[in-house]
Write a protein that holds these residues in place. Structure first.
Motif, PDB file in Angstrom:
ATOM      1  N   THR A 179      -6.296   5.745  -2.796  1.00  9.95           N
ATOM      2  CA  THR A 179      -5.243   4.776  -3.052  1.00  9.95           C
ATOM      3  C   THR A 179      -3.913   5.343  -2.553  1.00  9.95           C
ATOM      4  OG1 THR A 179      -6.466   4.126  -5.025  1.00  9.95           O
ATOM      5  CG2 THR A 179      -4.169   3.430  -4.904  1.00  9.95           C
ATOM      6  N   PHE A 180      -3.127   4.510  -1.934  1.00  5.47           N
ATOM      7  CA  PHE A 180      -1.871   4.945  -1.337  1.00  5.47           C
ATOM      8  C   PHE A 180      -0.712   4.709  -2.308  1.00  5.47           C
ATOM      9  CE2 PHE A 180      -4.751   3.799   2.149  1.00  5.47           C
ATOM     10  CZ  PHE A 180      -4.871   5.053   2.726  1.00  5.47           C
ATOM     11  N   THR A 181      -0.552   5.635  -3.234  1.00  6.14           N
ATOM     12  CA  THR A 181       0.498   5.524  -4.249  1.00  6.14           C
ATOM     13  C   THR A 181       1.831   6.043  -3.711  1.00  6.14           C
ATOM     14  OG1 THR A 181       0.099   7.725  -5.159  1.00  6.14           O
ATOM     15  CG2 THR A 181      -1.216   5.907  -6.084  1.00  6.14           C
ATOM     16  N   PRO A 182       2.942   5.641  -4.322  1.00  9.00           N
ATOM     17  CA  PRO A 182       4.229   6.204  -3.931  1.00  9.00           C
ATOM     18  C   PRO A 182       4.270   7.728  -4.126  1.00  9.00           C
ATOM     19  CG  PRO A 182       4.565   4.193  -5.174  1.00  9.00           C
ATOM     20  CD  PRO A 182       3.092   4.524  -5.262  1.00  9.00           C
ATOM     21  N   GLN A 183       3.628   8.233  -5.169  1.00 12.26           N
ATOM     22  CA  GLN A 183       3.600   9.678  -5.412  1.00 12.26           C
ATOM     23  C   GLN A 183       2.864  10.404  -4.287  1.00 12.26           C
ATOM     24  OE1 GLN A 183       2.534   7.320  -7.572  1.00 12.26           O
ATOM     25  NE2 GLN A 183       4.138   7.376  -9.113  1.00 12.26           N
ATOM     26  N   TRP A 184       1.710   9.860  -3.868  1.00  7.22           N
ATOM     27  CA  TRP A 184       0.965  10.452  -2.763  1.00  7.22           C
ATOM     28  C   TRP A 184       1.828  10.462  -1.499  1.00  7.22           C
ATOM     29  CZ3 TRP A 184      -0.143   7.882   1.793  1.00  7.22           C
ATOM     30  CH2 TRP A 184      -0.839   8.644   2.735  1.00  7.22           C
ATOM     31  N   ALA A 185       2.456   9.326  -1.216  1.00 11.71           N
ATOM     32  CA  ALA A 185       3.263   9.219  -0.003  1.00 11.71           C
ATOM     33  C   ALA A 185       4.398  10.246   0.000  1.00 11.71           C
ATOM     34  CB  ALA A 185       3.814   7.799   0.136  1.00 11.71           C
ATOM     35  N   ALA A 186       5.059  10.395  -1.141  1.00 11.91           N
ATOM     36  CA  ALA A 186       6.156  11.366  -1.221  1.00 11.91           C
ATOM     37  C   ALA A 186       5.650  12.781  -0.959  1.00 11.91           C
ATOM     38  CB  ALA A 186       6.834  11.280  -2.587  1.00 11.91           C
ATOM     39  N   SER A 187       4.496  13.127  -1.529  1.00 13.88           N
ATOM     40  CA  SER A 187       3.974  14.488  -1.336  1.00 13.88           C
ATOM     41  C   SER A 187       3.475  14.711   0.089  1.00 13.88           C
ATOM     42  CB  SER A 187       2.869  14.796  -2.349  1.00 13.88           C
ATOM     43  OG  SER A 187       1.678  14.121  -2.014  1.00 13.88           O
ATOM     44  N   ALA A 188       3.025  13.641   0.742  1.00 14.67           N
ATOM     45  CA  ALA A 188       2.491  13.755   2.107  1.00 14.67           C
ATOM     46  C   ALA A 188       3.564  13.548   3.178  1.00 14.67           C
ATOM     47  CB  ALA A 188       1.357  12.739   2.298  1.00 14.67           C
ATOM     48  N   GLY A 189       4.781  13.239   2.761  1.00 16.71           N
ATOM     49  CA  GLY A 189       5.842  13.019   3.739  1.00 16.71           C
ATOM     50  C   GLY A 189       5.716  11.679   4.456  1.00 16.71           C
ATOM     51  N   ILE A 190       5.116  10.711   3.797  1.00 20.04           N
ATOM     52  CA  ILE A 190       4.924   9.369   4.360  1.00 20.04           C
ATOM     53  C   ILE A 190       6.037   8.470   3.825  1.00 20.04           C
ATOM     54  CG2 ILE A 190       3.368   7.361   4.420  1.00 20.04           C
ATOM     55  CD1 ILE A 190       2.139   9.725   5.865  1.00 20.04           C
ATOM     56  N   GLY A 191       6.717   7.765   4.696  1.00 20.94           N
ATOM     57  CA  GLY A 191       7.793   6.863   4.288  1.00 20.94           C
ATOM     58  C   GLY A 191       7.261   5.653   3.540  1.00 20.94           C
ATOM     59  N   GLU A 192       8.123   5.033   2.777  1.00 19.62           N
ATOM     60  CA  GLU A 192       7.716   3.883   1.949  1.00 19.62           C
ATOM     61  C   GLU A 192       7.237   2.706   2.787  1.00 19.62           C
ATOM     62  OE1 GLU A 192       6.667   1.285  -0.964  1.00 19.62           O
ATOM     63  OE2 GLU A 192       6.834   3.457  -1.025  1.00 19.62           O
ATOM     64  N   GLU A 193       7.828   2.479   3.923  1.00 16.18           N
ATOM     65  CA  GLU A 193       7.412   1.356   4.771  1.00 16.18           C
ATOM     66  C   GLU A 193       5.954   1.540   5.227  1.00 16.18           C
ATOM     67  OE1 GLU A 193       8.637  -0.393   9.091  1.00 16.18           O
ATOM     68  OE2 GLU A 193      10.296   0.057   7.705  1.00 16.18           O
ATOM     69  N   LEU A 194       5.634   2.740   5.697  1.00 17.66           N
ATOM     70  CA  LEU A 194       4.260   3.024   6.127  1.00 17.66           C
ATOM     71  C   LEU A 194       3.308   2.983   4.937  1.00 17.66           C
ATOM     72  CD1 LEU A 194       2.084   3.818   8.140  1.00 17.66           C
ATOM     73  CD2 LEU A 194       2.888   6.193   7.968  1.00 17.66           C
ATOM     74  N   ARG A 195       3.693   3.553   3.801  1.00 21.07           N
ATOM     75  CA  ARG A 195       2.844   3.537   2.617  1.00 21.07           C
ATOM     76  C   ARG A 195       2.525   2.103   2.194  1.00 21.07           C
ATOM     77  NH1 ARG A 195       2.113   1.978  -2.154  1.00 21.07           N
ATOM     78  NH2 ARG A 195       4.152   1.022  -2.165  1.00 21.07           N
ATOM     79  N   ALA A 196       3.535   1.244   2.188  1.00 22.45           N
ATOM     80  CA  ALA A 196       3.333  -0.156   1.801  1.00 22.45           C
ATOM     81  C   ALA A 196       2.394  -0.857   2.777  1.00 22.45           C
ATOM     82  CB  ALA A 196       4.677  -0.866   1.716  1.00 22.45           C
ATOM     83  N   GLU A 197       2.520  -0.533   4.059  1.00 27.89           N
ATOM     84  CA  GLU A 197       1.631  -1.107   5.076  1.00 27.89           C
ATOM     85  C   GLU A 197       0.185  -0.672   4.817  1.00 27.89           C
ATOM     86  OE1 GLU A 197       1.368  -0.654   9.870  1.00 27.89           O
ATOM     87  OE2 GLU A 197       3.389  -0.764   8.992  1.00 27.89           O
ATOM     88  N   LEU A 198      -0.019   0.623   4.538  1.00 28.11           N
ATOM     89  CA  LEU A 198      -1.360   1.130   4.245  1.00 28.11           C
ATOM     90  C   LEU A 198      -1.920   0.492   2.974  1.00 28.11           C
ATOM     91  CD1 LEU A 198      -0.765   4.916   4.983  1.00 28.11           C
ATOM     92  CD2 LEU A 198      -2.161   3.338   6.354  1.00 28.11           C
ATOM     93  N   ALA A 199      -1.080   0.339   1.960  1.00 29.78           N
ATOM     94  CA  ALA A 199      -1.519  -0.206   0.680  1.00 29.78           C
ATOM     95  C   ALA A 199      -1.959  -1.667   0.786  1.00 29.78           C
ATOM     96  CB  ALA A 199      -0.409  -0.056  -0.360  1.00 29.78           C
ATOM     97  N   LYS A 200      -1.466  -2.394   1.781  1.00 33.04           N
ATOM     98  CA  LYS A 200      -1.857  -3.796   1.974  1.00 33.04           C
ATOM     99  C   LYS A 200      -3.260  -3.925   2.562  1.00 33.04           C
ATOM    100  CE  LYS A 200       2.777  -5.403   2.979  1.00 33.04           C
ATOM    101  NZ  LYS A 200       3.610  -5.948   4.053  1.00 33.04           N
ATOM    102  N   GLU A 201      -3.713  -2.887   3.245  1.00 34.64           N
ATOM    103  CA  GLU A 201      -5.032  -2.969   3.879  1.00 34.64           C
ATOM    104  C   GLU A 201      -6.130  -2.807   2.826  1.00 34.64           C
ATOM    105  OE1 GLU A 201      -5.510  -0.715   7.497  1.00 34.64           O
ATOM    106  OE2 GLU A 201      -3.408  -1.020   8.036  1.00 34.64           O
ATOM    107  N   ARG A 202      -7.301  -3.347   3.126  1.00 37.88           N
ATOM    108  CA  ARG A 202      -8.405  -3.273   2.160  1.00 37.88           C
ATOM    109  C   ARG A 202      -8.897  -1.835   2.009  1.00 37.88           C
ATOM    110  NH1 ARG A 202     -11.717  -6.949   6.066  1.00 37.88           N
ATOM    111  NH2 ARG A 202     -12.319  -5.458   7.650  1.00 37.88           N
ATOM    112  N   ARG A 203      -9.503  -1.585   0.863  1.00 36.66           N
ATOM    113  CA  ARG A 203     -10.049  -0.253   0.578  1.00 36.66           C
ATOM    114  C   ARG A 203     -11.255  -0.018   1.493  1.00 36.66           C
ATOM    115  NH1 ARG A 203      -9.111   3.179  -3.435  1.00 36.66           N
ATOM    116  NH2 ARG A 203      -8.083   1.572  -4.647  1.00 36.66           N
TER     117      ARG A 203
END
Length: 167
Positions: free
Chosen positions: A78-102
């Motif tokens: 799951t692409f959580t905001p916490q994961w994104a912050a620790s991985a250096g992934i910006g919120e825009e990219l994280r939100a894009e990933l989170a919209k895709e199906r599992r």
């Protein structure tokens, strides 16, 4: 690679039991992948992903199949905001990933003679043309190569932690 699945097959100079250990034991997954899984590996059991000090938990992150030394399958994380912050992934990219199906990952391990194992990695269920398949398509070859190198030489690829942690 198709527009909705990645298949990667490699031959590892190790027996299937050792490949299984590398896929399931936290001390080994941390070495070549930079993360560990907290689960009992029972079908239907939840899987927490622990990466860079961040735990990603979700009721839909589960073990789908488990036959020791032969088959392992689970839902992708799951692409959580916490994961994104620790991985250096910006919120825009994280939100894009989170919209895709599992998606789902399946490893099949087969013995080849007495000294080799064939490992087939199938990562499927991607949104055709989505962002995640592109990221995983770049990460899986490095990740699989680092796993192979670790089992054959005792050390993962030097840059594997940085590259494999992309997704």
């Amino acid at each position: 690679m198709s527009d909705s699945a990645i298949t990667y097959t490699l031959y590892i100079q190790a027996d299937p039991a050792r490949v299984w250990q590398a896929l399931t034991e936290p001390a080994l997954t941390r070495r070549y992948w930079g993360l560990s899984f907290e689960t009992d590996w029972g079908v239907g059991s939840p899987m927490d992903w622990v990466e860079r000090g961040t735990r990603t938990s979700d009721p839909e992150q589960v073990v789908l199949g488990c036959v020791p030394d032969r088959l392992l399958s689970y839902t992708w994380h799951t692409f959580t905001p916490q994961w994104a912050a620790s991985a250096g992934i910006g919120e825009e990219l994280r939100a894009e990933l989170a919209k895709e199906r599992r998606t789902k990952v399946t490893y099949e391990i087969e013995p080849v003679g007495d000294t080799l194992a064939r490992l087939t990695i199938l990562h499927e269920g991607f949104e055709p043309g989505g962002t995640l398949i592109g990221m995983c398509g770049r990460a899986w070859p490095m990740l699989a190569s680092s796993l192979k190198t670790l089992l054959e030489t005792g050390a993962p690829l030097p840059e594997a932690e940085e590259e494999a942690g992309e997704v």
